[in-house]
Design a protein around this motif. Structure first.
Motif, PDB file in Angstrom:
ATOM      1  N   GLY A 270      60.750  41.707  37.677  1.00  0.00           N
ATOM      2  CA  GLY A 270      60.549  42.395  36.951  1.00  0.00           C
ATOM      3  C   GLY A 270      61.162  42.731  35.371  1.00  0.00           C
TER       4      GLY A 270
ATOM      5  N   GLY B 263      55.351  37.549  39.983  1.00  0.00           N
ATOM      6  CA  GLY B 263      54.886  37.759  40.737  1.00  0.00           C
ATOM      7  C   GLY B 263      54.750  36.486  41.759  1.00  0.00           C
TER       8      GLY B 263
ATOM      9  N   ASP C  11      50.752  39.147  45.374  1.00  0.00           N
ATOM     10  CA  ASP C  11      49.730  39.441  44.318  1.00  0.00           C
ATOM     11  C   ASP C  11      49.566  38.348  43.208  1.00  0.00           C
TER      12      ASP C  11
ATOM     13  N   THR D 294      58.774  40.212  43.766  1.00  0.00           N
ATOM     14  CA  THR D 294      58.349  40.610  42.219  1.00  0.00           C
ATOM     15  C   THR D 294      59.713  40.842  41.184  1.00  0.00           C
TER      16      THR D 294
END
Length: 302
Positions: free
Chosen positions: A197, A139, A143, A195
């Protein structure tokens, strides 16, 4: 894949995981593991880095390394295992258990041990951010500051801890300008957060990259462009369920490499573990099939 062999088992337990909950559960966990794997070697961490170092020491053997902790402890163990031959098993007892949801491992030590005994293996992908590996997600921006705030919270765990930290962070956070490079294209933009992921969720259950799979040889990238406070409050509930991808402020794509830079530094976390705040350039790569992990994922979801 199901492997059958006479392998050595190692348990790495972090007593500090779950804000001390792991310390209370340690006798139960060690007893369950001792009964299931009588020859298991036990290792208890005392400080950050211990889990990584022990995992690295045994990584070259075709052993099973069981980690009892949360995403932070798993992050350390993964960074110790990469490049070796050992298999990862997990007993989730931490405050953040995003990754074990993907593996379909419940926060029940007895059931988790049964899953380890079932011995179903998967070669999963891993992300690499400069020199740091991450099993679940990276992140950048908002975040990362949420992680900073969450470390100050002493009275909550899991999702409620992250939600409380989000609202604390909103009081002082500002959008940031970054340069993004991918697929030969370089562009500057103002962002709220990015983000990257490998797994679907971060932050105790926010499905920020809901299309991600740990074995598809791709990283999923979700970019929230610059947001107003009102937009943030409107969109947070959508991100909980992964229903934010249609928003005009969101860009979502898959890639095997992305480079992000900022002259002002990039606030970042990897699997919820903060990276140095003064990093100005991060290259994120997908390392395919880098880690052997024991899982409980239904066959139709693989």
């Amino acid at each position: 894949m199901n492997k059958k062999s006479s392998r050595q088992y190692h348990l790495i337990l972090n007593p500090a995981a779950g804000r001390g909950v792991a310390r209370k559960m340690a006798p139960q966990v060690t007893q369950l593991v001792r009964e299931a794997f009588p020859e298991c070697q036990f290792f208890y961490t005392e400080k950050p880095g211990d889990a990584r170092d022990y995992a690295h020491q045994v990584s070259m053997n075709e052993d099973v390394v069981i980690v009892a902790g949360g995403d932070g402890t798993i992050h350390e163990v993964v960074n110790g295992l990469i490049g070796g031959n050992a298999t990862l098993g997990i007993i989730p007892i931490g405050s953040g258990n995003d990754f074990v949801r993907i593996l379909n491992i419940p926060p029940n030590p007895s059931r988790a041990v049964e899953i380890i005994k079932s011995n179903r293996h998967l070669k999963m992908d891993v992300g690499k951010a400069n020199h740091v590996f991450f099993h679940n997600g990276l992140g950048i921006g908002f975040d990362a500051f949420v992680v900073v705030e969450s470390q100050k919270v002493k009275f909550l765990r899991g999702f409620l801890m992250y939600l409380f930290s989000i609202f604390k962070t909103l009081r002082h956070y500002h959008n940031m300008r970054v340069t993004i490079e991918r697929d030969g294209v370089r562009e500057e933009r103002d962002i709220f957060m990015i983000t990257v992921g490998n797994g679907k969720s971060l932050g105790g259950g926010f499905f920020l990259t809901p299309r991600a799979k740990i074995n598809d040889h791709l990283l999923d990238v979700c970019i929230f462009r610059a947001l107003s406070l009102r937009e943030v409050l409107n969109h947070i509930p959508k991100a909980l369920k992964g229903n934010h991808l249609h928003l005009p402020q969101v860009e979502y794509f898959q890639t095997s490499r992305i480079i992000i830079s900022s002259d002002n530094g990039l606030p970042m976390h990897a699997d919820g573990e903060l990276l140095p705040m003064d990093i100005q350039r991060i290259q994120v790569d997908l390392i395919p099939e880098a880690l052997d992990v024991i899982h409980n994922i239904p066959a139709e979801e693989l």
